[in-house]
Design a protein around this motif. Structure first.
Motif, PDB file in Angstrom:
ATOM      1  N   ASN A 214      -9.321  40.337  66.300  1.00  0.00           N
ATOM      2  CA  ASN A 214      -7.991  41.054  65.851  1.00  0.00           C
ATOM      3  C   ASN A 214      -8.498  42.085  65.021  1.00  0.00           C
ATOM      4  N   PRO A 215      -9.163  43.366  65.391  1.00  0.00           N
ATOM      5  CA  PRO A 215      -9.494  44.371  64.721  1.00  0.00           C
ATOM      6  C   PRO A 215      -8.471  45.386  64.123  1.00  0.00           C
ATOM      7  N   PRO A 216      -8.776  45.960  63.062  1.00  0.00           N
ATOM      8  CA  PRO A 216      -7.640  47.143  62.906  1.00  0.00           C
ATOM      9  C   PRO A 216      -8.159  48.357  63.455  1.00  0.00           C
ATOM     10  N   LEU A 217      -8.120  49.503  62.507  1.00  0.00           N
ATOM     11  CA  LEU A 217      -8.493  50.681  63.195  1.00  0.00           C
ATOM     12  C   LEU A 217      -9.829  50.657  63.776  1.00  0.00           C
ATOM     13  N   VAL A 218     -10.095  51.074  64.852  1.00  0.00           N
ATOM     14  CA  VAL A 218     -11.517  51.124  65.409  1.00  0.00           C
ATOM     15  C   VAL A 218     -12.271  52.469  65.523  1.00  0.00           C
ATOM     16  N   PHE A 219     -13.005  52.702  64.704  1.00  0.00           N
ATOM     17  CA  PHE A 219     -13.749  53.943  64.754  1.00  0.00           C
ATOM     18  C   PHE A 219     -15.208  53.678  65.506  1.00  0.00           C
ATOM     19  N   GLY A 220     -16.114  54.666  65.585  1.00  0.00           N
ATOM     20  CA  GLY A 220     -17.203  54.419  66.293  1.00  0.00           C
ATOM     21  C   GLY A 220     -17.498  55.454  67.156  1.00  0.00           C
ATOM     22  N   PRO A 221     -18.805  55.493  67.592  1.00  0.00           N
ATOM     23  CA  PRO A 221     -19.163  56.649  68.635  1.00  0.00           C
ATOM     24  C   PRO A 221     -18.325  56.486  70.006  1.00  0.00           C
TER      25      PRO A 221
END
Length: 358
Positions: A214-221
């Motif tokens: 259960n992740p929130p906003l997912v940033f990343g490359p």
């Protein structure tokens, strides 16, 4: 050799999941909606032999029996990572556009596994912090015991399918900043999809156990061979907008305060099949808090060459003076998660956006 099926293989999270599975020696099959996407992924893993990495086509996850053929395999699958789920802004019909694909896609693959893949030991489903958050009344601390209380009737309203937040003016210290951007705070289809998955396991008593991430906003490359600046995951769009100068005159309201790096989310999926104790559990996979102002300042620090596209340093921060806390200790204790700090995530995300022309 352990064999894993990953659904939605061309998705933002799934692409990183496939990378981790290959690095850790799993035989991997991923689903895609077209040969074009499947071949593109294979081309970017040139050293992976066919028996180590391949794909099957599932054109519409909401269709009845969509996964029946995909789940049949020789040698058979040991684990399934179900990441495929709808997530976009164009809400015309909440049931058709979001709820059906999310719910039927999840229950459909569970039914297929029970019927055709008795060797599968565990299914890991990508859910969301949206299935945890209570937008009506935040608790003091969010953990895996929390559930979004949204009702089916409320979900019928497109405005609730993705909870929207709009701020027209932000007034601070005598200055007025015009803000007209509508931001999406939290999608709710994952709530019903995740509940349907747990209900299925409880009622059907299948051969496998269940884990949800259960992740929130997912940033990343972003994955360059799958993405363009116009086709990136929703969370990263705000990072793209910063890089393109769209926040220069006004930083839009943040809306959702929690973030996590996509690589940490992907690793959590893989650790969920590696760690026996993970079975039967939900995992709040979150690194910490942020605001759009904090994102801007991180970009200013990690990529000073973008200064001309950034707003003034004295632009106000909309981070609330009081906010809920999160307890992500279960993910650390059981999955062994060590979360990347925001600055590292921002640095790598911006670089990946620049690599595709930002």
């Amino acid at each position: 050799m352990v064999k894993v099926l990953v659904t939605g293989g061309s998705g933002f999270i799934a692409a990183h999941v496939v990378d981790y599975l290959q690095q850790r020696g799993f035989d991997t099959v991923f689903t895609v909606r077209s040969d074009e996407k499947g071949k593109r992924i294979l081309e970017n893993h040139p050293d992976a032999p066919k028996e180590r990495l391949s794909y099957v086509i599932v054109k519409d996850v909401a269709q009845d029996d969509a996964f029946d053929e995909a789940i049949k395999s020789d040698p058979p699958f040991d684990y399934v990572l179900h990441t495929a789920s709808p997530f976009h802004f164009n809400v015309q019909d909440p049931v058709k556009d979001f709820l059906d694909p999310a719910i039927k896609g999840t229950t459909g693959i569970l039914k297929a596994i029970k019927a055709y893949a008795p060797t599968v030991k565990r299914v890991v489903v990508t859910s969301s912090f949206a299935a945890i958050v209570n937008g009506k009344q935040h608790p003091k601390v969010y953990n895996e015991e929390c559930w979004n209380p949204v009702t089916w009737e409320e979900a019928m309203d497109p405005a609730n399918t993705y909870r929207a937040s709009k701020v027209n003016k932000l007034i601070t210290k005598g200055s007025t900043y015009e803000v007209t951007t509508v931001l999406i705070v939290a999608p709710v289809p994952q709530t019903f999809a995740e509940k349907a998955a747990w209900d299925f396991v409880e009622k059907e008593n299948p051969n496998f156990d269940l884990v949800t991430i259960n992740p929130p906003l997912v940033f990343g490359p972003i994955v360059s061979y799958l993405n363009s600046l116009d086709a990136i995951n929703t969370s990263n769009q705000r990072m793209r907008n910063i890089v393109q100068g769209q926040f220069k005159d006004a930083i839009p309201p943040t809306g959702m305060w929690l973030f996590v790096d996509v690589r940490d989310v992907a690793l959590a999926h893989v650790r969920a099949i590696e760690v026996a104790e993970a079975g039967g559990k939900r995992f709040l996979v979150a690194a910490g808090f942020f605001s759009n102002k904090v994102l801007v300042e991180a970009v200013r620090e990690t990529h000073p060459e973008l200064e001309s596209k950034l707003p003034s340093k004295d632009y106000p921060d909309d981070f609330p003076s009081e906010l809920y806390e999160i307890d992500n200790s279960q993910s650390k204790k059981i999955l062994g998660m060590e979360y990347r700090p925001l600055k590292a995530t921002v640095a790598d995300t911006v670089k990946s956006l620049q690599d595709v022309g930002a």
